[in-house]
Write an enzyme that holds these catalytic residues in place. Structure first.
Site, PDB file in Angstrom:
ATOM      1  N   ALA A 179       0.837  -1.209   0.000  1.00  0.00           N
ATOM      2  CA  ALA A 179       0.000   0.000   0.000  1.00  0.00           C
ATOM      3  C   ALA A 179       0.872   1.259   0.000  1.00  0.00           C
ATOM      4  O   ALA A 179       0.563   2.231  -0.708  1.00  0.00           O
ATOM      5  CB  ALA A 179      -0.918  -0.010   1.219  1.00  0.00           C
ATOM      6  N   VAL A 180       1.955   1.230   0.767  1.00  0.00           N
ATOM      7  CA  VAL A 180       2.858   2.396   0.811  1.00  0.00           C
ATOM      8  C   VAL A 180       3.464   2.625  -0.573  1.00  0.00           C
ATOM      9  O   VAL A 180       3.477   3.757  -1.095  1.00  0.00           O
ATOM     10  CB  VAL A 180       3.981   2.184   1.869  1.00  0.00           C
ATOM     11  CG1 VAL A 180       5.096   3.212   1.688  1.00  0.00           C
ATOM     12  CG2 VAL A 180       3.403   2.251   3.284  1.00  0.00           C
TER      13      VAL A 180
ATOM     14  N   ARG B 230      16.216  -6.628  14.716  1.00  0.00           N
ATOM     15  CA  ARG B 230      16.265  -5.776  15.906  1.00  0.00           C
ATOM     16  C   ARG B 230      17.720  -5.300  15.985  1.00  0.00           C
ATOM     17  O   ARG B 230      18.609  -6.099  16.250  1.00  0.00           O
ATOM     18  CB  ARG B 230      15.865  -6.567  17.150  1.00  0.00           C
ATOM     19  CG  ARG B 230      14.480  -7.232  17.047  1.00  0.00           C
ATOM     20  CD  ARG B 230      14.043  -7.773  18.394  1.00  0.00           C
ATOM     21  NE  ARG B 230      13.018  -8.810  18.294  1.00  0.00           N
ATOM     22  CZ  ARG B 230      11.702  -8.592  18.330  1.00  0.00           C
ATOM     23  NH1 ARG B 230      11.245  -7.373  18.441  1.00  0.00           N
ATOM     24  NH2 ARG B 230      10.845  -9.587  18.269  1.00  0.00           N
TER      25      ARG B 230
ATOM     26  N   THR C 293       2.368  -5.453  14.628  1.00  0.00           N
ATOM     27  CA  THR C 293       2.830  -6.454  15.605  1.00  0.00           C
ATOM     28  C   THR C 293       1.650  -7.356  15.943  1.00  0.00           C
ATOM     29  O   THR C 293       0.509  -6.878  16.041  1.00  0.00           O
ATOM     30  CB  THR C 293       3.365  -5.817  16.904  1.00  0.00           C
ATOM     31  OG1 THR C 293       3.402  -6.839  17.925  1.00  0.00           O
ATOM     32  CG2 THR C 293       2.544  -4.667  17.422  1.00  0.00           C
TER      33      THR C 293
ATOM     34  N   ASP D 206       1.059  -8.501  18.708  1.00  0.00           N
ATOM     35  CA  ASP D 206       0.722  -8.351  20.133  1.00  0.00           C
ATOM     36  C   ASP D 206      -0.436  -7.389  20.413  1.00  0.00           C
ATOM     37  O   ASP D 206      -1.003  -7.408  21.504  1.00  0.00           O
ATOM     38  CB  ASP D 206       1.955  -7.852  20.917  1.00  0.00           C
ATOM     39  CG  ASP D 206       3.144  -8.786  20.783  1.00  0.00           C
ATOM     40  OD1 ASP D 206       2.934  -9.986  20.550  1.00  0.00           O
ATOM     41  OD2 ASP D 206       4.296  -8.310  20.890  1.00  0.00           O
TER      42      ASP D 206
ATOM     43  N   ASP E  21      -0.259  -4.358  21.172  1.00  0.00           N
ATOM     44  CA  ASP E  21       0.096  -3.689  22.435  1.00  0.00           C
ATOM     45  C   ASP E  21       0.554  -2.244  22.244  1.00  0.00           C
ATOM     46  O   ASP E  21       1.245  -1.698  23.099  1.00  0.00           O
ATOM     47  CB  ASP E  21       1.194  -4.497  23.159  1.00  0.00           C
ATOM     48  CG  ASP E  21       2.476  -4.611  22.340  1.00  0.00           C
ATOM     49  OD1 ASP E  21       2.459  -4.280  21.128  1.00  0.00           O
ATOM     50  OD2 ASP E  21       3.501  -5.042  22.902  1.00  0.00           O
TER      51      ASP E  21
ATOM     52  N   GLY F 130       2.654 -12.455  23.116  1.00  0.00           N
ATOM     53  CA  GLY F 130       2.069 -11.171  23.479  1.00  0.00           C
ATOM     54  C   GLY F 130       3.032 -10.271  24.225  1.00  0.00           C
ATOM     55  O   GLY F 130       2.658  -9.217  24.724  1.00  0.00           O
ATOM     56  N   ARG F 131       4.263 -10.732  24.348  1.00  0.00           N
ATOM     57  CA  ARG F 131       5.291  -9.982  25.091  1.00  0.00           C
ATOM     58  C   ARG F 131       4.770  -9.625  26.482  1.00  0.00           C
ATOM     59  O   ARG F 131       4.360 -10.494  27.210  1.00  0.00           O
ATOM     60  CB  ARG F 131       5.712  -8.753  24.287  1.00  0.00           C
ATOM     61  CG  ARG F 131       7.176  -8.473  24.431  1.00  0.00           C
ATOM     62  CD  ARG F 131       7.710  -7.573  23.353  1.00  0.00           C
ATOM     63  NE  ARG F 131       6.771  -6.609  22.868  1.00  0.00           N
ATOM     64  CZ  ARG F 131       7.057  -5.339  22.674  1.00  0.00           C
ATOM     65  NH1 ARG F 131       8.259  -4.893  22.966  1.00  0.00           N
ATOM     66  NH2 ARG F 131       6.168  -4.523  22.178  1.00  0.00           N
TER      67      ARG F 131
ATOM     68  N   ARG G 278     -19.279 -29.710  38.216  1.00  0.00           N
ATOM     69  CA  ARG G 278     -20.490 -29.471  37.412  1.00  0.00           C
ATOM     70  C   ARG G 278     -20.559 -30.407  36.214  1.00  0.00           C
ATOM     71  O   ARG G 278     -21.450 -30.287  35.389  1.00  0.00           O
ATOM     72  CB  ARG G 278     -20.506 -28.022  36.914  1.00  0.00           C
ATOM     73  CG  ARG G 278     -20.868 -27.005  37.990  1.00  0.00           C
ATOM     74  CD  ARG G 278     -21.165 -25.644  37.360  1.00  0.00           C
ATOM     75  NE  ARG G 278     -20.013 -25.131  36.624  1.00  0.00           N
ATOM     76  CZ  ARG G 278     -19.043 -24.404  37.178  1.00  0.00           C
ATOM     77  NH1 ARG G 278     -19.086 -24.085  38.453  1.00  0.00           N
ATOM     78  NH2 ARG G 278     -18.028 -23.984  36.454  1.00  0.00           N
TER      79      ARG G 278
ATOM     80  N   LYS H  31     -17.777 -31.079  33.969  1.00  0.00           N
ATOM     81  CA  LYS H  31     -16.796 -30.875  32.879  1.00  0.00           C
ATOM     82  C   LYS H  31     -15.808 -32.031  32.865  1.00  0.00           C
ATOM     83  O   LYS H  31     -15.449 -32.567  33.925  1.00  0.00           O
ATOM     84  CB  LYS H  31     -16.045 -29.558  33.083  1.00  0.00           C
ATOM     85  CG  LYS H  31     -16.852 -28.352  32.672  1.00  0.00           C
ATOM     86  CD  LYS H  31     -15.971 -27.130  32.485  1.00  0.00           C
ATOM     87  CE  LYS H  31     -16.845 -25.920  32.116  1.00  0.00           C
ATOM     88  NZ  LYS H  31     -16.111 -24.744  31.760  1.00  0.00           N
TER      89      LYS H  31
ATOM     90  N   ARG I 253      -1.292 -31.344  30.202  1.00  0.00           N
ATOM     91  CA  ARG I 253      -0.157 -31.176  29.288  1.00  0.00           C
ATOM     92  C   ARG I 253      -0.005 -29.698  28.933  1.00  0.00           C
ATOM     93  O   ARG I 253      -1.004 -28.993  28.756  1.00  0.00           O
ATOM     94  CB  ARG I 253      -0.390 -31.956  27.982  1.00  0.00           C
ATOM     95  CG  ARG I 253      -0.473 -33.457  28.175  1.00  0.00           C
ATOM     96  CD  ARG I 253       0.903 -34.060  28.433  1.00  0.00           C
ATOM     97  NE  ARG I 253       0.860 -35.504  28.472  1.00  0.00           N
ATOM     98  CZ  ARG I 253       0.670 -36.218  29.584  1.00  0.00           C
ATOM     99  NH1 ARG I 253       0.481 -35.624  30.751  1.00  0.00           N
ATOM    100  NH2 ARG I 253       0.665 -37.540  29.518  1.00  0.00           N
TER     101      ARG I 253
HETATM  102  O1  F6P Z   1       6.339  -8.782  19.334  1.00  0.00           O
HETATM  103  C1  F6P Z   1       6.045  -9.986  18.710  1.00  0.00           C
HETATM  104  C2  F6P Z   1       6.633 -11.148  19.485  1.00  0.00           C
HETATM  105  O2  F6P Z   1       6.308 -12.347  18.821  1.00  0.00           O
HETATM  106  C3  F6P Z   1       6.196 -11.223  20.954  1.00  0.00           C
HETATM  107  O3  F6P Z   1       4.927 -11.761  21.113  1.00  0.00           O
HETATM  108  C4  F6P Z   1       7.310 -12.038  21.547  1.00  0.00           C
HETATM  109  O4  F6P Z   1       7.460 -11.744  22.909  1.00  0.00           O
HETATM  110  C5  F6P Z   1       8.507 -11.589  20.746  1.00  0.00           C
HETATM  111  O5  F6P Z   1       8.033 -11.018  19.553  1.00  0.00           O
HETATM  112  C6  F6P Z   1       9.487 -12.692  20.421  1.00  0.00           C
HETATM  113  O6  F6P Z   1      10.586 -12.132  19.806  1.00  0.00           O
HETATM  114  P1  F6P Z   1      11.670 -12.978  18.989  1.00  0.00           P
HETATM  115  O7  F6P Z   1      11.017 -13.467  17.735  1.00  0.00           O
HETATM  116  O8  F6P Z   1      12.757 -12.013  18.731  1.00  0.00           O
HETATM  117  O9  F6P Z   1      12.066 -14.132  19.857  1.00  0.00           O
END
Ligand code: F6P
Length: 323
Positions: free
Chosen positions: A25-26, A75, A128, A130, A132, A173-174, A215, A217, A247
């Site tokens: 899109a960009v 990163r 992302t 997450d 977040d 979800g970090r 109950r 389950k 498990r």
């Molecule tokens: O931010 C996305 C994510 O998958 C998080 O949910 C997780 O904590 C992190 O990245 C894992 O990072 P990496 O792939 O660098 O191990």
């Protein structure tokens, strides 16, 4: 204000399904408005290395359905230093980049803010799994990740039913519990353990399982957010306390991959186009956001000062529906 002629685009941080749709899109909106668009490989790392090439309408063909990011991501430790940010500014000048569009999470947003403080125009698009990022109700990749987790839950449930077991599932979800809370509701979990809520294992896991058993389950699902962790230990504890075979499964990176859902493709397309539109309209240093179903934007420092909280009504709903 200097005129924007060349836009750089990069994906940064963890990959997320729908990032390709955003890049597409960009690039296409950018070219449509007459900008030159450079695709930067491997996030800020690639910017530091000058690893980029001009994108054409065709270079983003056949990618809308693909997971991951064709631009790749990283990163970068070097970019996280003052010297790194200054170097990135000078490399952007070398390549004539007037504005940078960053697709990524809040760490990537902070990188963009640092660049904007030194004079490079930036725009951010939330990407992302997450969900977040405080300034937006939605981040690209979240819906696909939820569907991937749901698919795994449905499969695990088959086995939990057949063996009358308890399954403990740890999801990504970090530091945030948005994936965990949503899949707890969609997967019918007995308990969801989120980093945003203090938790007591006997009160929040053992009690609902035993009450459920009383109950009638016969099988159980417990969702643990990565930010809490300890799925294996929690599974052991449940088995010891209840005598129910338990498990643990840690889903891991399967949650990050896969073809984006329709929702992610459409959201990424809208958000990508919005970022370019902002540049065309003369805006600088903003982040794209979803608010009440509409695509909007905020100034980057304002966005980074926002806080996001977990939806308490959804937390309550999960408890009621688990009865
Ligand atoms: O931010 C996305 C994510 O998958 C998080 O949910 C997780 O904590 C992190 O990245 C894992 O990072 P990496 O792939 O660098 O191990």
């Amino acid at each position: 204000m200097s005129e924007i002629k060349t836009i750089g685009v990069l994906t940064s941080g963890g990959d997320a399904p729908g990032m390709n749709a955003a890049v597409r899109a960009v690039v296409r909106t950018g070219i449509y408005y007459g900008f030159k668009v450079l695709g930067i490989r491997k996030g800020y790392e690639g910017l530091l290395n000058g690893d980029m090439e001009e994108m054409t309408l065709r270079s983003v063909g056949d990618i809308i359905h693909r997971g991951g990011t064709i631009l790749q991501t990283a990163r970068s430790a070097e970019f996280n230093t003052e010297a790194g940010v200054k170097k990135a500014i000078s490399i952007a000048k070398v390549f004539g980049i007037d504005a940078l569009i960053v697709i990524g999470g809040d760490g990537s947003y902070r990188g963009a803010r640092d660049l904007s403080n030194l004079g490079l125009t930036t725009m951010c698009i939330p990407g992302t799994i997450d969900n977040d990022i405080a300034s937006t109700e939605y981040t690209i990749g979240f819906d696909t990740a939820l569907n991937t987790v749901q698919d795994a839950i449905d499969k695990i449930r088959d086995t939990a039913y057949s063996h009358e077991r308890c399954s403990v599932l740890e999801v990504m979800g970090r530091r945030a519990g948005y994936i965990a809370l949503n899949v707890a509701i969609s997967g019918g979990a007995e308990a969801a353990i989120l980093p945003e809520k203090e938790f007591d294992i006997d009160r929040d896991i053992i009690k609902p399982i035993i009450e459920g058993r009383n109950r009638g389950k016969k099988h159980y699902l417990v969702i643990i957010a990565e930010g809490v962790g300890g799925a294996v230990e929690i599974a052991k504890y449940i088995e010891e306390k209840t005598d129910i075979k338990t498990r643990a499964t840690i889903l891991g990176h399967i949650q990050r991959g896969g073809s984006p859902t329709v929702y992610d493709r459409v959201m990424a397309s809208r958000m990508g186009a919005h970022a370019v539109q902002l540049l065309k309209d003369g805006f600088r240093n903003r982040v794209v956001s979803l608010q009440n179903g509409a695509i909007t934007d905020f100034e980057i420092n304002e966005a980074l000062s926002m806080k996001k909280s977990i939806d308490e009504k959804m937390v309550e709903l999960n408890k009621i529906l688990a009865l």
